[in-house]
Design a protein around this motif. Structure first.
Motif, PDB file in Angstrom:
ATOM      1  N   GLY A  12       0.815  -1.206   0.000  1.00 34.44           N
ATOM      2  CA  GLY A  12       0.000   0.000   0.000  1.00 34.44           C
ATOM      3  C   GLY A  12       0.846   1.253   0.000  1.00 34.44           C
ATOM      4  O   GLY A  12       0.675   2.153   0.813  1.00 34.44           O
ATOM      5  N   GLY A  13       1.779   1.327  -0.950  1.00 34.09           N
ATOM      6  CA  GLY A  13       2.503   2.587  -1.202  1.00 34.09           C
ATOM      7  C   GLY A  13       1.730   3.323  -2.290  1.00 34.09           C
ATOM      8  O   GLY A  13       0.524   3.118  -2.479  1.00 34.09           O
ATOM      9  N   TRP A  33      -3.209  -5.058   0.778  1.00 33.97           N
ATOM     10  CA  TRP A  33      -2.520  -5.593   1.951  1.00 33.97           C
ATOM     11  C   TRP A  33      -1.268  -4.770   2.169  1.00 33.97           C
ATOM     12  O   TRP A  33      -0.417  -4.696   1.284  1.00 33.97           O
ATOM     13  N   ALA A  35       2.029  -3.892   4.777  1.00 32.43           N
ATOM     14  CA  ALA A  35       2.808  -4.349   5.935  1.00 32.43           C
ATOM     15  C   ALA A  35       2.832  -3.302   7.060  1.00 32.43           C
ATOM     16  O   ALA A  35       2.857  -3.655   8.235  1.00 32.43           O
ATOM     17  N   GLY A  36       2.821  -2.025   6.696  1.00 26.75           N
ATOM     18  CA  GLY A  36       2.925  -0.963   7.703  1.00 26.75           C
ATOM     19  C   GLY A  36       1.577  -0.353   8.023  1.00 26.75           C
ATOM     20  O   GLY A  36       0.539  -1.021   7.965  1.00 26.75           O
ATOM     21  N   GLU A  46      10.336  13.866  -1.910  1.00 23.59           N
ATOM     22  CA  GLU A  46       9.011  14.478  -1.762  1.00 23.59           C
ATOM     23  C   GLU A  46       8.711  15.556  -2.797  1.00 23.59           C
ATOM     24  O   GLU A  46       7.903  16.450  -2.556  1.00 23.59           O
ATOM     25  N   ARG A 120       1.845  -8.388   6.348  1.00 23.65           N
ATOM     26  CA  ARG A 120       2.871  -8.659   5.323  1.00 23.65           C
ATOM     27  C   ARG A 120       2.509  -9.958   4.612  1.00 23.65           C
ATOM     28  O   ARG A 120       2.407 -11.009   5.225  1.00 23.65           O
ATOM     29  N   ALA A 133       2.933  -4.532  -5.554  1.00 21.03           N
ATOM     30  CA  ALA A 133       3.443  -3.152  -5.547  1.00 21.03           C
ATOM     31  C   ALA A 133       4.180  -2.973  -4.223  1.00 21.03           C
ATOM     32  O   ALA A 133       3.858  -2.102  -3.419  1.00 21.03           O
ATOM     33  N   GLY A 146      19.669   5.719   1.969  1.00 23.38           N
ATOM     34  CA  GLY A 146      18.788   6.887   1.846  1.00 23.38           C
ATOM     35  C   GLY A 146      18.483   7.436   3.231  1.00 23.38           C
ATOM     36  O   GLY A 146      18.136   6.681   4.142  1.00 23.38           O
ATOM     37  N   LEU A 185      20.891  10.640  -0.906  1.00 28.59           N
ATOM     38  CA  LEU A 185      21.381   9.293  -1.182  1.00 28.59           C
ATOM     39  C   LEU A 185      22.889   9.319  -0.932  1.00 28.59           C
ATOM     40  O   LEU A 185      23.592  10.168  -1.502  1.00 28.59           O
ATOM     41  N   ASP A 249       8.061   0.692  -7.942  1.00 28.37           N
ATOM     42  CA  ASP A 249       9.466   0.304  -7.751  1.00 28.37           C
ATOM     43  C   ASP A 249       9.671  -1.198  -7.899  1.00 28.37           C
ATOM     44  O   ASP A 249      10.784  -1.646  -8.162  1.00 28.37           O
ATOM     45  N   PRO A 256      16.823   8.325  -7.804  1.00 29.06           N
ATOM     46  CA  PRO A 256      15.950   9.349  -7.227  1.00 29.06           C
ATOM     47  C   PRO A 256      16.223  10.775  -7.680  1.00 29.06           C
ATOM     48  O   PRO A 256      15.343  11.624  -7.544  1.00 29.06           O
ATOM     49  N   ASN A 260      11.275  11.324 -10.302  1.00 31.73           N
ATOM     50  CA  ASN A 260      10.242  10.722 -11.164  1.00 31.73           C
ATOM     51  C   ASN A 260       9.730   9.373 -10.649  1.00 31.73           C
ATOM     52  O   ASN A 260       8.809   8.805 -11.231  1.00 31.73           O
ATOM     53  N   GLY A 261      10.302   8.874  -9.531  1.00 29.08           N
ATOM     54  CA  GLY A 261       9.885   7.556  -9.030  1.00 29.08           C
ATOM     55  C   GLY A 261       8.414   7.522  -8.631  1.00 29.08           C
ATOM     56  O   GLY A 261       7.704   6.553  -8.910  1.00 29.08           O
TER      57      GLY A 261
HETATM   58  C1  LIG Z   1      16.690   8.505  -1.202  1.00 27.98           C
HETATM   59  C2  LIG Z   1      15.464   8.477  -2.079  1.00 27.98           C
HETATM   60  C3  LIG Z   1      14.917   9.672  -2.515  1.00 27.98           C
HETATM   61  C4  LIG Z   1      13.796   9.673  -3.352  1.00 27.98           C
HETATM   62  N1  LIG Z   1      13.282  10.872  -3.780  1.00 27.98           N
HETATM   63  C5  LIG Z   1      12.232  10.886  -4.639  1.00 27.98           C
HETATM   64  C6  LIG Z   1      11.670  12.128  -5.099  1.00 27.98           C
HETATM   65  O1  LIG Z   1      12.072  13.226  -4.686  1.00 27.98           O
HETATM   66  N2  LIG Z   1      10.663  12.065  -5.997  1.00 27.98           N
HETATM   67  C7  LIG Z   1      10.151  10.888  -6.466  1.00 27.98           C
HETATM   68  O2  LIG Z   1       9.230  10.909  -7.291  1.00 27.98           O
HETATM   69  N3  LIG Z   1      10.626   9.707  -6.014  1.00 27.98           N
HETATM   70  C8  LIG Z   1      11.644   9.673  -5.122  1.00 27.98           C
HETATM   71  N4  LIG Z   1      12.126   8.477  -4.656  1.00 27.98           N
HETATM   72  C9  LIG Z   1      11.507   7.244  -5.153  1.00 27.98           C
HETATM   73  C10 LIG Z   1      10.108   7.018  -4.578  1.00 27.98           C
HETATM   74  O3  LIG Z   1      10.144   7.079  -3.161  1.00 27.98           O
HETATM   75  C11 LIG Z   1       9.603   5.639  -5.027  1.00 27.98           C
HETATM   76  O4  LIG Z   1       9.775   5.529  -6.434  1.00 27.98           O
HETATM   77  C12 LIG Z   1       8.136   5.431  -4.681  1.00 27.98           C
HETATM   78  O5  LIG Z   1       7.957   5.409  -3.291  1.00 27.98           O
HETATM   79  C13 LIG Z   1       7.653   4.108  -5.280  1.00 27.98           C
HETATM   80  O6  LIG Z   1       6.347   3.822  -4.842  1.00 27.98           O
HETATM   81  P1  LIG Z   1       5.868   2.310  -4.702  1.00 27.98           P
HETATM   82  O7  LIG Z   1       4.430   2.365  -4.428  1.00 27.98           O
HETATM   83  O8  LIG Z   1       6.368   1.527  -5.866  1.00 27.98           O
HETATM   84  O9  LIG Z   1       6.661   1.738  -3.446  1.00 27.98           O
HETATM   85  P2  LIG Z   1       6.580   2.180  -1.931  1.00 27.98           P
HETATM   86  O10 LIG Z   1       6.112   3.580  -1.797  1.00 27.98           O
HETATM   87  O11 LIG Z   1       7.905   1.812  -1.343  1.00 27.98           O
HETATM   88  O12 LIG Z   1       5.455   1.242  -1.317  1.00 27.98           O
HETATM   89  C14 LIG Z   1       5.614  -0.139  -1.169  1.00 27.98           C
HETATM   90  C15 LIG Z   1       4.741  -0.595   0.005  1.00 27.98           C
HETATM   91  O13 LIG Z   1       4.671  -2.001   0.038  1.00 27.98           O
HETATM   92  C16 LIG Z   1       4.676  -2.425   1.390  1.00 27.98           C
HETATM   93  N5  LIG Z   1       5.129  -3.828   1.386  1.00 27.98           N
HETATM   94  C17 LIG Z   1       6.351  -4.316   1.016  1.00 27.98           C
HETATM   95  N6  LIG Z   1       6.371  -5.654   1.065  1.00 27.98           N
HETATM   96  C18 LIG Z   1       5.126  -6.036   1.475  1.00 27.98           C
HETATM   97  C19 LIG Z   1       4.519  -7.298   1.704  1.00 27.98           C
HETATM   98  N7  LIG Z   1       5.188  -8.442   1.490  1.00 27.98           N
HETATM   99  N8  LIG Z   1       3.222  -7.329   2.122  1.00 27.98           N
HETATM  100  C20 LIG Z   1       2.527  -6.179   2.329  1.00 27.98           C
HETATM  101  N9  LIG Z   1       3.061  -4.941   2.105  1.00 27.98           N
HETATM  102  C21 LIG Z   1       4.335  -4.865   1.682  1.00 27.98           C
HETATM  103  C22 LIG Z   1       5.630  -1.455   2.070  1.00 27.98           C
HETATM  104  O14 LIG Z   1       5.380  -1.388   3.458  1.00 27.98           O
HETATM  105  C23 LIG Z   1       5.288  -0.144   1.348  1.00 27.98           C
HETATM  106  O15 LIG Z   1       4.291   0.597   2.026  1.00 27.98           O
HETATM  107  C24 LIG Z   1      13.211   8.450  -3.774  1.00 27.98           C
HETATM  108  C25 LIG Z   1      13.744   7.240  -3.304  1.00 27.98           C
HETATM  109  C26 LIG Z   1      14.853   7.253  -2.460  1.00 27.98           C
HETATM  110  C27 LIG Z   1      15.405   5.937  -1.964  1.00 27.98           C
END
Ligand SMILES: Cc1cc2nc3c(=O)[nH]c(=O)nc-3n(C[C@H](O)[C@H](O)[C@H](O)COP(=O)(O)OP(=O)(O)OC[C@H]3O[C@@H](n4cnc5c(N)ncnc54)[C@H](O)[C@@H]3O)c2cc1C
Length: 343
Positions: A12-13, A33, A35-36, A46, A120, A133, A146, A185, A249, A256, A260-261
């Protein structure tokens, strides 16, 4: 009316919640689902670059982003020395992950989605209808760390600041509540230590960014915001966890510095919507749905990932940074074309 076939989303990111919201808006039963729990601080710069109005509208994100900062001007620094000002071709959106993730979670549940926090899921199970995701793939061997914290009372020289130091880069971005997010980073070092609040300033000093550390010392650190994540890896050489749809991701993490992540996470949710809706309506087999999502993501992101991977060493490796800083001072870095290639 809710459809009989359900989509389960692990993680749930941004990608997982945005997909859940998009599915609920189309009347599809969806469970996330996570984990946090929410709200929570995340290591993230951000600021979001390259998020189009089309994605915002399709996923119903406009009310969530209505009060986000809209930033156009960036100042680049090399070891504390200003080297270049840049005007972004489109505004970057600025909002803390503390606010954004919680708003997405609330919007998803308000739209009738089922959100299970503190849970999780074992990623080995891949039943039909399950999407992953779960965020970046971790690598114990990766040297990248990070670090982030929020401060109050820090004056920025530009709407966004970007600092290059030895084996490090750091972004400063204003977020809600008059706070500034400081996120970097760093190459992990055994000789740099500290507690939650002091470790980021310690890494700044070790990276030759002492002037920035001194500015932080004069500001007020928000202790609850201090976060760290080790083993950040951009390596995509291994096989992806396949046989299942991977978003955000989990599909691929872009370095980063691009900002654009988050846009990629949200765009990947948007790209997955139509194939998943076709499966829910019984128009497509699951294996075909997985392939359609994977191929849509590869097509959309391949170029920006390749360009970001090639540019990344110029942002952190000292010899290449020196070259970049000299070229930037002379106005020889084609920032606008690079921005377009990276988005
Ligand atoms: C140092 C750093 C700086 C960054 N700066 C930027 C920025 O300025 N701008 C930008 O756009 N991007 C930035 N990013 C990248 C950005 O944070 C990610 O690309 C973005 O969070 C990806 O979203 P996501 O939903 O794929 O993953 P996430 O946001 O990481 O969400 C994944 C979720 O899955 C949950 N999870 C994991 N495994 C399980 C499991 N087995 N069961 C249940 N839940 C689980 C986790 O708890 C988490 O909540 C940065 C990254 C880093 C490391």
């Amino acid at each position: 009316m809710t459809t009989p076939r359900e989509i389960e989303i692990v993680g749930g990111g941004l990608a997982g919640l945005a997909l859940g919201l998009g599915l609920r808006r189309a009347g599809v039963a969806a469970t996330v689902w996570e984990a946090g729990s929410y709200p929570r601080h995340r290591v993230c710069g951000e600021f979001i670059t390259g998020l189009g109005e089309g994605t915002i509208a399709r996923l119903g994100l406009a009310p969530l982003l209505a009060d986000a900062g809209r930033l156009r001007n960036v100042e680049w620094f090399f070891h504390g020395r200003a080297i270049r000002r840049q005007r972004l071709p489109a505004p970057a959106l600025a909002l803390s992950r503390h606010a954004l993730d919680a708003r997405l979670a609330d919007a998803f549940t308000a739209a009738g989605g089922r959100l299970v926090t503190g849970s999780r899921v074992d990623p080995a199970g891949t039943p039909e209808g399950r999407v992953f995701a779960t965020g970046r793939r971790r690598s114990k061997g990766s040297p990248w760390l990070g670090l982030k914290l929020h401060v109050r009372g820090l004056r920025l020289t530009s709407e966004l600041e970007f600092h290059l130091g030895d084996d490090a880069y750091v972004g400063l971005c204003p977020v809600e509540g008059g706070r500034v997010n400081v996120c970097g980073l760093f190459r992990q070092r055994a000789d740099v230590t500290g507690n939650r609040e002091t470790v980021l300033p310690a890494y700044l000093r070790a990276a030759g960014l002492g002037a920035l550390a001194a500015r932080l010392a004069e500001a007020e650190i928000c202790p609850e915001s201090c976060s760290a994540v080790a083993g950040v890896s951009f390596d995509r050489s291994g096989p992806p966890p396949d046989g299942r749809p991977n978003l955000g991701d989990t599909f691929a993490m872009i370095p980063p510095f691009t900002g654009n992540g988050m846009a990629m996470a949200l765009q990947s949710a948007e790209l997955a919507l139509d194939p998943l809706l076709a499966w829910v309506r019984g128009e497509r087999a699951w294996a075909e749905t997985e392939r359609a999502i994977h191929s849509a993501l590869r097509k959309k992101f391949a170029r920006r990932l390749a360009v970001a991977d090639a540019a990344h060493p110029f942002l952190h490796s000292p010899p290449r940074q020196r070259w970049l800083a000299a070229a930037a001072r002379l106005g020889l870095v084609p920032l606008r074309p690079l921005y377009h290639l990276l988005h």
